[in-house]
Design a protein around this motif. Sequence first.
Motif, PDB file in Angstrom:
ATOM      1  N   UNK A 178     -57.265 -37.160  -7.440  1.00  0.00           N
ATOM      2  CA  UNK A 178     -56.100 -37.197  -8.329  1.00  0.00           C
ATOM      3  C   UNK A 178     -56.217 -36.107  -9.394  1.00  0.00           C
ATOM      4  N   UNK A 179     -57.425 -35.905  -9.913  1.00  0.00           N
ATOM      5  CA  UNK A 179     -57.644 -34.801 -10.870  1.00  0.00           C
ATOM      6  C   UNK A 179     -57.197 -33.473 -10.259  1.00  0.00           C
ATOM      7  N   UNK A 180     -57.608 -33.250  -9.012  1.00  0.00           N
ATOM      8  CA  UNK A 180     -57.247 -32.016  -8.306  1.00  0.00           C
ATOM      9  C   UNK A 180     -55.730 -31.879  -8.184  1.00  0.00           C
ATOM     10  N   UNK A 181     -55.057 -32.978  -7.825  1.00  0.00           N
ATOM     11  CA  UNK A 181     -53.604 -32.933  -7.641  1.00  0.00           C
ATOM     12  C   UNK A 181     -52.876 -32.649  -8.950  1.00  0.00           C
ATOM     13  N   UNK A 182     -53.426 -33.150 -10.066  1.00  0.00           N
ATOM     14  CA  UNK A 182     -52.809 -32.866 -11.368  1.00  0.00           C
ATOM     15  C   UNK A 182     -52.908 -31.363 -11.676  1.00  0.00           C
ATOM     16  N   UNK A 183     -54.086 -30.805 -11.417  1.00  0.00           N
ATOM     17  CA  UNK A 183     -54.273 -29.362 -11.665  1.00  0.00           C
ATOM     18  C   UNK A 183     -53.387 -28.538 -10.732  1.00  0.00           C
ATOM     19  N   UNK A 184     -53.379 -28.923  -9.469  1.00  0.00           N
ATOM     20  CA  UNK A 184     -52.597 -28.191  -8.471  1.00  0.00           C
ATOM     21  C   UNK A 184     -51.115 -28.144  -8.838  1.00  0.00           C
ATOM     22  N   UNK A 185     -50.614 -29.249  -9.386  1.00  0.00           N
ATOM     23  CA  UNK A 185     -49.188 -29.336  -9.711  1.00  0.00           C
ATOM     24  C   UNK A 185     -48.875 -28.983 -11.167  1.00  0.00           C
ATOM     25  N   UNK A 186     -49.933 -28.446 -11.867  1.00  0.00           N
ATOM     26  CA  UNK A 186     -49.765 -27.990 -13.262  1.00  0.00           C
ATOM     27  C   UNK A 186     -49.213 -29.084 -14.178  1.00  0.00           C
ATOM     28  N   UNK A 187     -49.789 -30.290 -14.014  1.00  0.00           N
ATOM     29  CA  UNK A 187     -49.420 -31.433 -14.849  1.00  0.00           C
ATOM     30  C   UNK A 187     -50.439 -31.551 -15.982  1.00  0.00           C
ATOM     31  N   UNK A 188     -49.965 -31.626 -17.203  1.00  0.00           N
ATOM     32  CA  UNK A 188     -50.863 -31.776 -18.356  1.00  0.00           C
ATOM     33  C   UNK A 188     -51.346 -33.225 -18.436  1.00  0.00           C
ATOM     34  N   UNK A 189     -52.656 -33.411 -18.529  1.00  0.00           N
ATOM     35  CA  UNK A 189     -53.249 -34.746 -18.584  1.00  0.00           C
ATOM     36  C   UNK A 189     -53.765 -35.003 -20.002  1.00  0.00           C
ATOM     37  N   UNK A 190     -53.342 -36.131 -20.562  1.00  0.00           N
ATOM     38  CA  UNK A 190     -53.805 -36.557 -21.891  1.00  0.00           C
ATOM     39  C   UNK A 190     -54.608 -37.840 -21.745  1.00  0.00           C
ATOM     40  N   UNK A 191     -55.803 -37.864 -22.309  1.00  0.00           N
ATOM     41  CA  UNK A 191     -56.643 -39.055 -22.235  1.00  0.00           C
ATOM     42  C   UNK A 191     -56.572 -39.797 -23.566  1.00  0.00           C
ATOM     43  N   UNK A 192     -56.123 -41.056 -23.513  1.00  0.00           N
ATOM     44  CA  UNK A 192     -55.979 -41.859 -24.722  1.00  0.00           C
ATOM     45  C   UNK A 192     -54.895 -42.900 -24.534  1.00  0.00           C
ATOM     46  N   UNK A 193     -54.756 -43.790 -25.489  1.00  0.00           N
ATOM     47  CA  UNK A 193     -53.751 -44.843 -25.435  1.00  0.00           C
ATOM     48  C   UNK A 193     -52.403 -44.285 -25.874  1.00  0.00           C
TER      49      UNK A 193
END
Length: 466
Positions: free
Chosen positions: A100-115
Amino acid sequence: MNSYDVAIIGSGPGGYVAAIRCAQLGMKTAIIEKYSVLGGTCLNVGCIPSKALLDSSHHYEDAIKHFEEHGIDIPGDIKVNLKQMIARKQSVVDQTTGGIDFLMKKNKIDVYQGLGSFKDATHITIKGEEETEIEAKNIIIATGSKPSSLPFITIDKERIITSTEALKLTEIPKHLIVIGGGVIGLELGQVYKRLGSEVSVVEYMDRIIPTMDSGLSKELNKVLKKQKFSINTSHKVKSVERVGDEVIVKADNKKGEEVEFKGDYCLVSVGRRPYTDGLNAEAAGVKLNDKGQIEVNEHLQSNVSNIYAIGDVVKGAMLAHKASEEGSLVAEIIAGQKPHIDYNLIPGVVYTWPEVASVGKTEEQLKEAGVDYKTGQFPMRALGRSRASMDLDGFVKILADKNTDEILGVHMIGARAADMIAEAVVAMEYKASAEDIARMSHAHPTFAEATKEAALAATENRALHI
């Protein structure tokens, strides 16, 4: 402040699929995840790890019960290495969440970790190592669910546990008491039964897997009893108490008599509840119903027009693939497309062995609706493939309209039913008749031949091999 076309709160099968589809459709997309890894319940403490343990325990059971009959002799005792089994499970989880990490990078999706919590209808505050705020034109709530309990039960996560803890035990229970005879309880119960635990299932309803066709419940009940499960239906649990390393469960049976169960572990598996803790939905004006679900319309749109919700946090079956379909649907609606989901055609599966799978209407639902229907059923033991693999339990049942022959429901229990149900979904999506499946060539020998034979049985009762 970063601004997005779409922000998704939650990275389970609904959230991450929604994010990918939004990105594919050209939208600037962000996804917010409370935990340090993506994938939600399904990938981390649900579908994926439970199937890994089911598979490992199945190999062990085959080794101790069936290898000799297959002509495979293994010198010495065959032992369970639970630590390695749990480690392998975790490696499967790690590989999958890493994907899933790879797919986020591949699709240029910004990931935020937190509530992620609403500040208002277009702004989200993310509380992680640092506090961040983002803005989004559209927001999708995909926060999923958590295991439910009963008001009088204290989950200590040591002896009185949920499915989350059951996936990482450090010892095999001597006697596992499972409260709840649904999908999760039976799957995890079978894992530990195979590894040597005594397993007692205590179910409030009058049958196990009560939401599925009663024929499937009856057959699975018979199979599990043959596997030496103790199945106790129509039992209302009234207390669960831990005394040292022992758990005592008291329940009233259908006669009103008190029954006591004593074990070293108790798995509380009474369903799941929508999870919106910390979401601060009221700040955005989003309404929740009395079940704690986000209220949505047929487009999965909340009462606030730019905020949508999908998966376990809205009405409907709590299934990973249902959440994924909804994720794609919402992304496409936001993009101006006109997608659809037929909720009647979302299959349900129990990954015990034999597997149980179902799509469409049950016999009980058809009777209640007054539909004139016919039935075709074929036993798995009549198949050459079943005899070759020693998987003889189960059947395929097809329910079709008595007048038009359109397939209304397909219910199966047997080896590989989880994969076989897809044929039924395709057939029903295109409104196939029982005769359509009956006239299709199915490879021989396969388990899927049972579907053809059941269709033949529904078509003028002309199954060939019984």
